[in-house]
Design a protein around this motif. Structure first.
Motif, PDB file in Angstrom:
ATOM      1  N   THR A   1       1.120  -1.485  -0.065  1.00 51.75           N
ATOM      2  CA  THR A   1       0.247   0.230  -0.094  1.00 51.75           C
ATOM      3  C   THR A   1       0.796   0.951   0.300  1.00 51.75           C
ATOM      4  OG1 THR A   1      -0.179  -0.099   2.583  1.00 51.75           O
ATOM      5  CG2 THR A   1      -2.295  -1.256   0.783  1.00 51.75           C
ATOM      6  N   LEU A   2       1.686   1.211  -0.153  1.00 51.78           N
ATOM      7  CA  LEU A   2       2.807   2.440  -0.594  1.00 51.78           C
ATOM      8  C   LEU A   2       2.665   2.695   1.055  1.00 51.78           C
ATOM      9  CD1 LEU A   2       2.747   3.097  -4.172  1.00 51.78           C
ATOM     10  CD2 LEU A   2       4.202   1.776  -3.026  1.00 51.78           C
ATOM     11  N   SER A   3       2.946   2.177   1.819  1.00 55.93           N
ATOM     12  CA  SER A   3       3.611   2.876   3.020  1.00 55.93           C
ATOM     13  C   SER A   3       1.950   3.168   3.986  1.00 55.93           C
ATOM     14  CB  SER A   3       4.146   4.701   3.115  1.00 55.93           C
ATOM     15  OG  SER A   3       4.022   4.677   4.976  1.00 55.93           O
ATOM     16  N   HIS A   4       1.381   3.748   4.867  1.00 61.14           N
ATOM     17  CA  HIS A   4       0.587   4.155   5.746  1.00 61.14           C
ATOM     18  C   HIS A   4      -0.724   4.522   4.493  1.00 61.14           C
ATOM     19  CE1 HIS A   4       1.951   8.138   6.340  1.00 61.14           C
ATOM     20  NE2 HIS A   4       0.701   8.544   6.082  1.00 61.14           N
ATOM     21  N   ILE A   5      -2.430   3.708   4.528  1.00 60.72           N
ATOM     22  CA  ILE A   5      -3.207   4.236   4.235  1.00 60.72           C
ATOM     23  C   ILE A   5      -4.281   4.613   5.817  1.00 60.72           C
ATOM     24  CG2 ILE A   5      -3.267   2.681   2.600  1.00 60.72           C
ATOM     25  CD1 ILE A   5      -4.617   0.290   4.277  1.00 60.72           C
ATOM     26  N   ALA A   6      -3.521   4.613   7.326  1.00 61.87           N
ATOM     27  CA  ALA A   6      -4.749   4.578   7.869  1.00 61.87           C
ATOM     28  C   ALA A   6      -3.809   4.966   9.022  1.00 61.87           C
ATOM     29  CB  ALA A   6      -5.737   3.324   8.401  1.00 61.87           C
ATOM     30  N   LEU A   7      -4.672   5.868  10.041  1.00 63.76           N
ATOM     31  CA  LEU A   7      -3.805   6.438  10.866  1.00 63.76           C
ATOM     32  C   LEU A   7      -4.465   6.836  11.941  1.00 63.76           C
ATOM     33  CD1 LEU A   7      -1.594   9.240   9.314  1.00 63.76           C
ATOM     34  CD2 LEU A   7      -0.701   7.489   9.783  1.00 63.76           C
ATOM     35  N   ARG A   8      -3.886   6.609  13.630  1.00 64.69           N
ATOM     36  CA  ARG A   8      -4.693   6.971  14.884  1.00 64.69           C
ATOM     37  C   ARG A   8      -3.874   7.671  15.746  1.00 64.69           C
ATOM     38  NH1 ARG A   8      -2.911   3.857  19.251  1.00 64.69           N
ATOM     39  NH2 ARG A   8      -2.233   2.453  19.313  1.00 64.69           N
ATOM     40  N   ARG A   9      -3.940   8.992  16.108  1.00 64.89           N
ATOM     41  CA  ARG A   9      -3.369   9.364  17.290  1.00 64.89           C
ATOM     42  C   ARG A   9      -2.820   8.859  18.457  1.00 64.89           C
ATOM     43  NH1 ARG A   9      -3.613  15.282  18.668  1.00 64.89           N
ATOM     44  NH2 ARG A   9      -2.164  15.340  19.642  1.00 64.89           N
ATOM     45  N   ILE A  10      -1.620   9.066  18.448  1.00 61.40           N
ATOM     46  CA  ILE A  10      -1.434   8.832  19.763  1.00 61.40           C
ATOM     47  C   ILE A  10      -2.127   9.209  21.018  1.00 61.40           C
ATOM     48  CG2 ILE A  10       0.423   7.839  21.576  1.00 61.40           C
ATOM     49  CD1 ILE A  10       0.493   6.117  19.500  1.00 61.40           C
ATOM     50  N   GLY A  11      -2.480   7.960  22.191  1.00 60.03           N
ATOM     51  CA  GLY A  11      -3.576   8.476  22.825  1.00 60.03           C
ATOM     52  C   GLY A  11      -4.780   9.191  23.075  1.00 60.03           C
ATOM     53  N   SER A  12      -5.414   8.629  21.809  1.00 61.46           N
ATOM     54  CA  SER A  12      -6.974   8.765  21.640  1.00 61.46           C
ATOM     55  C   SER A  12      -7.578   7.480  20.983  1.00 61.46           C
ATOM     56  CB  SER A  12      -7.228   9.627  20.217  1.00 61.46           C
ATOM     57  OG  SER A  12      -6.350   9.143  18.681  1.00 61.46           O
ATOM     58  N   GLY A  13      -6.993   6.279  21.566  1.00 57.10           N
ATOM     59  CA  GLY A  13      -7.693   5.330  21.482  1.00 57.10           C
ATOM     60  C   GLY A  13      -6.849   3.889  20.646  1.00 57.10           C
ATOM     61  N   LEU A  14      -7.631   3.314  20.379  1.00 58.41           N
ATOM     62  CA  LEU A  14      -7.371   2.238  19.771  1.00 58.41           C
ATOM     63  C   LEU A  14      -7.693   1.903  18.193  1.00 58.41           C
ATOM     64  CD1 LEU A  14      -7.159  -1.364  21.945  1.00 58.41           C
ATOM     65  CD2 LEU A  14      -5.126   0.674  21.845  1.00 58.41           C
ATOM     66  N   TRP A  15      -8.261   2.923  17.401  1.00 62.33           N
ATOM     67  CA  TRP A  15      -9.455   3.027  16.402  1.00 62.33           C
ATOM     68  C   TRP A  15      -8.380   3.986  15.254  1.00 62.33           C
ATOM     69  CZ3 TRP A  15     -12.803  -0.512  16.505  1.00 62.33           C
ATOM     70  CH2 TRP A  15     -13.325  -1.106  17.286  1.00 62.33           C
ATOM     71  N   TYR A  16      -7.844   2.951  14.067  1.00 56.30           N
ATOM     72  CA  TYR A  16      -7.241   3.651  13.061  1.00 56.30           C
ATOM     73  C   TYR A  16      -8.420   4.178  12.271  1.00 56.30           C
ATOM     74  CZ  TYR A  16      -3.029   1.712  14.152  1.00 56.30           C
ATOM     75  OH  TYR A  16      -2.220   1.319  14.522  1.00 56.30           O
ATOM     76  N   GLU A  17      -8.216   5.199  11.821  1.00 56.36           N
ATOM     77  CA  GLU A  17      -9.458   6.054  10.277  1.00 56.36           C
ATOM     78  C   GLU A  17      -8.662   6.232   8.951  1.00 56.36           C
ATOM     79  OE1 GLU A  17     -11.684  10.342  10.038  1.00 56.36           O
ATOM     80  OE2 GLU A  17     -10.457   9.332  11.679  1.00 56.36           O
ATOM     81  N   PRO A  18      -9.068   6.037   7.938  1.00 56.26           N
ATOM     82  CA  PRO A  18      -8.268   5.620   6.714  1.00 56.26           C
ATOM     83  C   PRO A  18      -8.528   6.719   6.326  1.00 56.26           C
ATOM     84  CG  PRO A  18     -10.457   4.328   7.139  1.00 56.26           C
ATOM     85  CD  PRO A  18     -10.537   5.511   8.308  1.00 56.26           C
TER      86      PRO A  18
END
Length: 319
Positions: free
Chosen positions: A165-182
């Motif tokens: 996927t050429l590096s990341h396709i989703a991110l999550r902010r550290i300290g904001s929970g376990l859920w990634y957002e595409p």
């Protein structure tokens, strides 16, 4: 590969470039990807983080792998001022101290091991605090690391992605929970076996079934990764996700370790805990933690110590 070699390959007449996988889930393999798709991925990342021409970045990861290559491509796409250092475990250790009107880095990407080392050195931790945005990829972030990062003034992000996927396709902010957002243009779904399916026009990942078992949040968009399909241990008819076991133990056990399996005549497979230690007493501590905090059927039936856990070139534990 150094930065001169990368730029030479990037600027040649070929419309694609060679990358290789990390080898964390098998033998490393080489593949070719289109430069136009790498630029599209870089543009999306730069837009997400609000990065602009002239921003200051640091390349401290190997250009042999997609994460390092994409840092260079982001600099090319946006016109960053990019410092390049030899990849190492302490990338912030030998940088000059900031003073006067000189600002810190606007954007740095690291693997978890580099971040962990930086957090445990006073000088390096200060450099992290001077950084505006920190992107962490290439491995899972422990809860202890997350607790150390969350209060810092820099905005830290955990990424989800892979070479394909050429590096990341989703991110999550550290300290904001376990859920990634595409990220934008990324559409995700689940296969019948619970594995994540990726559709991303920007990078050309279409109907790409991963080996990552995931679950969606109630909004049907955000997701979290439970573990690799390859790491499901079937013991006496019970399916046990190795990564879920590791997450529970990690809250109560400080030594490096991994959960794996071995064949068993009675149960088919059983859980095994491998600990990086030269002290046999580590097994007694580990057994007590597992008995106190794991469900009965998740508890390892065998424990062993090794001097060093097997790891890939990028520092991931190699099961």
């Amino acid at each position: 590969m150094d930065i001169k070699e990368f730029l030479s390959e990037w600027n040649n007449d070929d419309d694609s470039i060679e990358v290789k996988t990390s080898g964390s889930t098998g033998t490393p393999k080489k593949m070719r990807v289109k430069k136009s798709r790498m630029l599209a991925s870089a543009r999306r990342t730069n837009d997400f983080f609000g990065l602009k021409k002239g921003d200051r970045t640091l390349l401290c990861m190997s250009l042999d792998y997609i994460a390092g290559k994409m840092m260079a491509v982001r600099a090319i796409e946006r016109g960053f001022q990019m410092d390049v250092i030899e990849p190492c475990g302490h990338p912030l250790a030998h940088l000059p101290s900031l003073g006067g009107t000189e600002r810190g880095y606007d954007f740095i990407a690291m693997v978890p091991m580099q971040v962990w080392n930086s957090l445990h050195d006073e000088k390096e931790r200060a450099r992290l605090c001077e950084t505006k945005q920190l992107l962490i990829g290439g491995g899972e972030i422990s809860r202890e690391m997350e607790s150390l990062l969350a209060p810092l003034p820099c905005r830290s992000w955990s990424s989800y992605g892979m070479t394909e996927t050429l590096s990341h396709i989703a991110l999550r902010r550290i300290g904001s929970g376990l859920w990634y957002e595409p990220l934008s243009q990324v559409n995700l779904s689940l296969a019948d076996d619970g594995c994540l399916i990726v559709n991303d026009e920007a990078t050309g990942a279409l109907n790409m079934k991963t080996n990552d078992i995931a679950e969606f949040d109630a909004d049907g968009i955000r997701f979290r990764i439970l573990g690799r399909k390859d790491n499901v241990i079937c013991s006496g008819g019970i399916k046990i996700q190795a990564e879920e076991v590791e997450r529970i133990i990690a809250d109560h056990f400080t030594l490096p370790f991994m959960i794996t399996r071995k064949k068993d005549e009675k149960f088919g497979e059983v859980v095994v805990m491998v600990i990086e230690s030269i002290e046999r007493a580590a097994i007694d501590t580990a057994r007590k933690v597992c008995q106190d905090f794991l469900p009965k059927y998740w508890q390892p039936r065998d424990y062993m110590t090794v001097e060093k856990l097997p790891r890939t070139e990028t520092g991931k534990v190699k099961r």
